[in-house]
Design a protein around this motif. Structure first.
Motif, PDB file in Angstrom:
ATOM      1  N   THR A  67       0.656  -1.249  -0.163  1.00 53.01           N
ATOM      2  CA  THR A  67       0.073   0.191  -0.057  1.00 53.01           C
ATOM      3  C   THR A  67       0.785   1.149  -0.081  1.00 53.01           C
ATOM      4  OG1 THR A  67      -0.200  -0.149   2.320  1.00 53.01           O
ATOM      5  CG2 THR A  67      -1.971  -1.123   1.291  1.00 53.01           C
ATOM      6  N   GLY A  68       2.033   1.094   0.888  1.00 55.69           N
ATOM      7  CA  GLY A  68       2.847   2.375   0.553  1.00 55.69           C
ATOM      8  C   GLY A  68       3.550   2.722  -0.444  1.00 55.69           C
ATOM      9  N   ILE A  69       3.963   1.543  -1.336  1.00 56.55           N
ATOM     10  CA  ILE A  69       4.518   1.816  -2.584  1.00 56.55           C
ATOM     11  C   ILE A  69       3.389   2.303  -3.516  1.00 56.55           C
ATOM     12  CG2 ILE A  69       5.382   0.317  -4.518  1.00 56.55           C
ATOM     13  CD1 ILE A  69       6.787  -1.512  -2.604  1.00 56.55           C
ATOM     14  N   ASP A  70       2.012   1.680  -3.449  1.00 59.92           N
ATOM     15  CA  ASP A  70       1.099   2.040  -4.462  1.00 59.92           C
ATOM     16  C   ASP A  70       0.667   3.504  -4.155  1.00 59.92           C
ATOM     17  OD1 ASP A  70      -0.519   1.429  -6.592  1.00 59.92           O
ATOM     18  OD2 ASP A  70      -2.420   1.425  -5.203  1.00 59.92           O
ATOM     19  N   ASP A  71       0.716   3.720  -3.052  1.00 53.87           N
ATOM     20  CA  ASP A  71       0.325   5.271  -2.602  1.00 53.87           C
ATOM     21  C   ASP A  71       1.285   6.375  -3.499  1.00 53.87           C
ATOM     22  OD1 ASP A  71      -1.839   4.408  -1.101  1.00 53.87           O
ATOM     23  OD2 ASP A  71      -0.987   4.809   0.814  1.00 53.87           O
ATOM     24  N   ARG A  72       2.225   5.952  -3.510  1.00 55.88           N
ATOM     25  CA  ARG A  72       3.529   6.644  -4.048  1.00 55.88           C
ATOM     26  C   ARG A  72       3.527   6.617  -5.551  1.00 55.88           C
ATOM     27  NH1 ARG A  72      10.124   6.725  -2.756  1.00 55.88           N
ATOM     28  NH2 ARG A  72      10.659   8.077  -4.488  1.00 55.88           N
ATOM     29  N   PHE A  73       3.301   5.404  -6.113  1.00 55.83           N
ATOM     30  CA  PHE A  73       3.487   5.158  -7.566  1.00 55.83           C
ATOM     31  C   PHE A  73       2.136   5.124  -8.345  1.00 55.83           C
ATOM     32  CE2 PHE A  73       7.649   4.125  -5.526  1.00 55.83           C
ATOM     33  CZ  PHE A  73       8.395   4.928  -6.458  1.00 55.83           C
ATOM     34  N   HIS A 211      13.888   2.963  -6.745  1.00 56.70           N
ATOM     35  CA  HIS A 211      14.002   2.318  -5.403  1.00 56.70           C
ATOM     36  C   HIS A 211      13.288   2.818  -4.221  1.00 56.70           C
ATOM     37  CE1 HIS A 211      17.410   0.772  -8.024  1.00 56.70           C
ATOM     38  NE2 HIS A 211      17.600  -0.496  -7.090  1.00 56.70           N
ATOM     39  N   VAL A 212      12.900   2.082  -3.492  1.00 52.95           N
ATOM     40  CA  VAL A 212      11.951   2.418  -2.418  1.00 52.95           C
ATOM     41  C   VAL A 212      12.160   1.832  -1.275  1.00 52.95           C
ATOM     42  CG1 VAL A 212       9.915   1.579  -3.290  1.00 52.95           C
ATOM     43  CG2 VAL A 212       9.750   3.627  -1.760  1.00 52.95           C
ATOM     44  N   LYS A 213      11.918   2.297  -0.093  1.00 47.76           N
ATOM     45  CA  LYS A 213      11.977   1.598   1.182  1.00 47.76           C
ATOM     46  C   LYS A 213      10.749   1.979   1.807  1.00 47.76           C
ATOM     47  CE  LYS A 213      14.257   0.032   5.326  1.00 47.76           C
ATOM     48  NZ  LYS A 213      14.360  -1.468   5.012  1.00 47.76           N
ATOM     49  N   PRO A 214       9.677   1.235   1.893  1.00 50.00           N
ATOM     50  CA  PRO A 214       8.324   1.490   2.355  1.00 50.00           C
ATOM     51  C   PRO A 214       8.477   2.056   4.071  1.00 50.00           C
ATOM     52  CG  PRO A 214       7.925  -0.120   0.918  1.00 50.00           C
ATOM     53  CD  PRO A 214       9.638   0.037   1.219  1.00 50.00           C
ATOM     54  N   LYS A 215       7.480   2.737   4.476  1.00 49.52           N
ATOM     55  CA  LYS A 215       7.607   2.900   6.067  1.00 49.52           C
ATOM     56  C   LYS A 215       7.569   1.519   6.647  1.00 49.52           C
ATOM     57  CE  LYS A 215       6.055   7.875   5.968  1.00 49.52           C
ATOM     58  NZ  LYS A 215       4.961   8.889   6.440  1.00 49.52           N
ATOM     59  N   ALA A 216       6.627   0.764   6.267  1.00 48.78           N
ATOM     60  CA  ALA A 216       6.343  -0.446   6.989  1.00 48.78           C
ATOM     61  C   ALA A 216       7.603  -1.339   6.795  1.00 48.78           C
ATOM     62  CB  ALA A 216       5.276  -1.252   6.152  1.00 48.78           C
ATOM     63  N   SER A 217       8.703  -1.165   5.988  1.00 47.98           N
ATOM     64  CA  SER A 217       9.639  -1.945   6.008  1.00 47.98           C
ATOM     65  C   SER A 217      10.681  -1.714   7.099  1.00 47.98           C
ATOM     66  CB  SER A 217      10.551  -1.850   4.802  1.00 47.98           C
ATOM     67  OG  SER A 217      11.721  -2.749   4.759  1.00 47.98           O
ATOM     68  N   ARG A 218      10.847  -2.652   8.014  1.00 50.47           N
ATOM     69  CA  ARG A 218      11.602  -2.340   9.213  1.00 50.47           C
ATOM     70  C   ARG A 218      12.926  -1.687   9.091  1.00 50.47           C
ATOM     71  NH1 ARG A 218       9.291  -7.621  10.967  1.00 50.47           N
ATOM     72  NH2 ARG A 218       7.934  -7.421  12.683  1.00 50.47           N
ATOM     73  N   ALA A 219      13.405  -0.826   9.947  1.00 49.29           N
ATOM     74  CA  ALA A 219      14.596  -0.043   9.718  1.00 49.29           C
ATOM     75  C   ALA A 219      16.024  -0.987   9.700  1.00 49.29           C
ATOM     76  CB  ALA A 219      14.642   0.972  10.783  1.00 49.29           C
ATOM     77  N   ASP A 220      15.837  -2.092  10.406  1.00 47.65           N
ATOM     78  CA  ASP A 220      16.821  -2.813  10.406  1.00 47.65           C
ATOM     79  C   ASP A 220      16.873  -4.009   9.517  1.00 47.65           C
ATOM     80  OD1 ASP A 220      14.795  -4.462  11.381  1.00 47.65           O
ATOM     81  OD2 ASP A 220      15.765  -5.054  13.101  1.00 47.65           O
ATOM     82  N   SER A 221      15.914  -3.934   8.368  1.00 47.96           N
ATOM     83  CA  SER A 221      15.923  -4.890   7.394  1.00 47.96           C
ATOM     84  C   SER A 221      16.711  -4.053   6.373  1.00 47.96           C
ATOM     85  CB  SER A 221      14.534  -5.122   7.027  1.00 47.96           C
ATOM     86  OG  SER A 221      14.674  -5.827   5.885  1.00 47.96           O
ATOM     87  N   SER A 222      17.488  -4.860   5.340  1.00 57.52           N
ATOM     88  CA  SER A 222      18.209  -4.542   4.418  1.00 57.52           C
ATOM     89  C   SER A 222      17.296  -4.426   3.258  1.00 57.52           C
ATOM     90  CB  SER A 222      19.480  -5.304   3.882  1.00 57.52           C
ATOM     91  OG  SER A 222      19.209  -6.677   3.872  1.00 57.52           O
ATOM     92  N   GLU A 223      16.068  -4.865   3.244  1.00 54.11           N
ATOM     93  CA  GLU A 223      15.265  -5.049   1.952  1.00 54.11           C
ATOM     94  C   GLU A 223      14.986  -3.609   1.313  1.00 54.11           C
ATOM     95  OE1 GLU A 223      11.505  -6.968   2.679  1.00 54.11           O
ATOM     96  OE2 GLU A 223      10.668  -5.311   3.775  1.00 54.11           O
ATOM     97  N   PHE A 225      12.530  -2.180  -2.244  1.00 53.19           N
ATOM     98  CA  PHE A 225      11.886  -2.690  -3.528  1.00 53.19           C
ATOM     99  C   PHE A 225      12.279  -1.662  -4.739  1.00 53.19           C
ATOM    100  CE2 PHE A 225       9.827  -3.954   0.189  1.00 53.19           C
ATOM    101  CZ  PHE A 225       9.156  -5.353  -0.300  1.00 53.19           C
ATOM    102  N   LEU A 226      12.475  -2.400  -5.865  1.00 52.96           N
ATOM    103  CA  LEU A 226      12.595  -1.715  -7.041  1.00 52.96           C
ATOM    104  C   LEU A 226      11.262  -1.513  -7.839  1.00 52.96           C
ATOM    105  CD1 LEU A 226      15.550  -2.567  -9.445  1.00 52.96           C
ATOM    106  CD2 LEU A 226      13.159  -2.330 -10.443  1.00 52.96           C
ATOM    107  N   VAL A 227      10.909  -0.426  -8.280  1.00 55.59           N
ATOM    108  CA  VAL A 227       9.771  -0.139  -9.007  1.00 55.59           C
ATOM    109  C   VAL A 227       9.896   0.274 -10.429  1.00 55.59           C
ATOM    110  CG1 VAL A 227       7.556   0.997  -8.730  1.00 55.59           C
ATOM    111  CG2 VAL A 227       8.611   0.348  -6.753  1.00 55.59           C
ATOM    112  N   ALA A 228       9.561  -0.624 -11.513  1.00 57.47           N
ATOM    113  CA  ALA A 228       9.848  -0.205 -12.548  1.00 57.47           C
ATOM    114  C   ALA A 228       8.593   0.031 -13.354  1.00 57.47           C
ATOM    115  CB  ALA A 228      10.450  -1.484 -13.365  1.00 57.47           C
ATOM    116  N   THR A 229       8.260   1.173 -14.131  1.00 59.92           N
ATOM    117  CA  THR A 229       7.118   1.693 -14.850  1.00 59.92           C
ATOM    118  C   THR A 229       7.324   1.833 -16.059  1.00 59.92           C
ATOM    119  OG1 THR A 229       7.344   3.718 -14.091  1.00 59.92           O
ATOM    120  CG2 THR A 229       6.142   2.443 -12.839  1.00 59.92           C
ATOM    121  N   GLY A 230       6.283   1.715 -16.847  1.00 59.12           N
ATOM    122  CA  GLY A 230       6.237   1.969 -18.389  1.00 59.12           C
ATOM    123  C   GLY A 230       7.182   1.157 -19.258  1.00 59.12           C
ATOM    124  N   LEU A 231       6.621  -0.358 -19.270  1.00 57.73           N
ATOM    125  CA  LEU A 231       7.262  -1.266 -20.133  1.00 57.73           C
ATOM    126  C   LEU A 231       7.416  -0.704 -21.563  1.00 57.73           C
ATOM    127  CD1 LEU A 231       8.714  -4.169 -20.157  1.00 57.73           C
ATOM    128  CD2 LEU A 231       6.434  -4.998 -21.009  1.00 57.73           C
TER     129      LEU A 231
END
Length: 234
Positions: A67-73, A211-223, A225-231
């Motif tokens: 939801t955090g990623i979709d709210d942004r993109f 590249h985005v790190k959603p708020k719900a992604s824990r701060a201590d996690s290295s994860e 997300f790569l968001v690619a748009t417009g194939l």
């Protein structure tokens, strides 16, 4: 990966009400667990996103990452077809459907409890024919491919890095080969985990990469997300 492995082992909530046991009771019951298991349980019980997911009926806290990623993109639109790779326990599937997706096809190594409106497969996505099953379930090319796939870490950094890259490559190849023109792709990676070759290929295939790190992604996690748009289509 640890967060995703743990969330997949927890039975999804069936609704918004509490289980009837207090946090104190559950922590007391957990004392027989290993120290690492108890630490994880304490973190889960104190995590506001876990609490929100339980209260709102989401199957995992990971729903808030999407939801955090979709709210942004603004990736998810009414009537679209969506593929979810690494879908268990189903939080991202729920988000896609709630935000208007008409059809969602998901796959995971673990069994996913049924979700109305989704076609869910228990299989290895990288196995021959599984991608075709997902496309057949949608009845056409997807508008969006989501990948929250991760692997069981071995503890050997180079081995884990190569496995991460392998999953990203498999998801990216599927997305580029099958998305509708203009479609989008979201894939989980880790800081320092994505190969430059994969990123370069995606830059050639899509009009925009973020590249985005959603708020719900824990701060201590290295994860991240790569968001690619417009194939692009040649």
């Amino acid at each position: 990966m640890a967060d995703d492995e743990r969330r997949r082992m927890v039975r999804p909530p069936t609704g918004g009400e509490s289980s009837g046991r207090s946090v104190g009771q559950r922590l007391k019951a957990a004392r027989s667990h290993t120290a690492s298991s108890q630490h994880w349980l304490e973190r889960q019980l104190n995590d506001p996103y876990v609490q929100r997911a339980h209260a709102e009926g989401w199957r995992s806290r990971a729903a808030f990452k999407l939801t955090g990623i979709d709210d942004r993109f603004h990736l998810i639109h009414s009537g679209m077809r969506v593929v979810d790779l690494g879908a268990a326990p189903g939080g991202w599937v729920q988000v896609a459907l709630k935000r208007g997706a008409a059809l969602v096809a998901g796959v995971d190594l673990l069994e996913i409890e049924p979700i109305q409106g989704a076609h869910l497969i228990q299989a290895d996505f990288t196995a021959a024919g599984v991608g075709d099953q997902l496309l057949a379930a949608l009845g056409g090319a997807p508008d969006l491919v989501l990948s929250d796939m991760a692997h069981n870490t071995t503890g050997h950094r180079e081995t884990d890095r190569l496995k991460i890259i392998g999953l990203i490559e498999a998801a990216a190849a599927f997305a580029v080969a099958n998305l509708k023109p203009g479609g989008g792709f979201v894939v989980k990676t880790f800081q320092g985990g994505a190969a430059g070759d994969v990123l370069q290929q995606l830059k050639l295939a899509f009009t925009d990469i973020k590249h985005v790190k959603p708020k719900a992604s824990r701060a201590d996690s290295s994860e991240i997300f790569l968001v690619a748009t417009g194939l692009k289509r040649c």
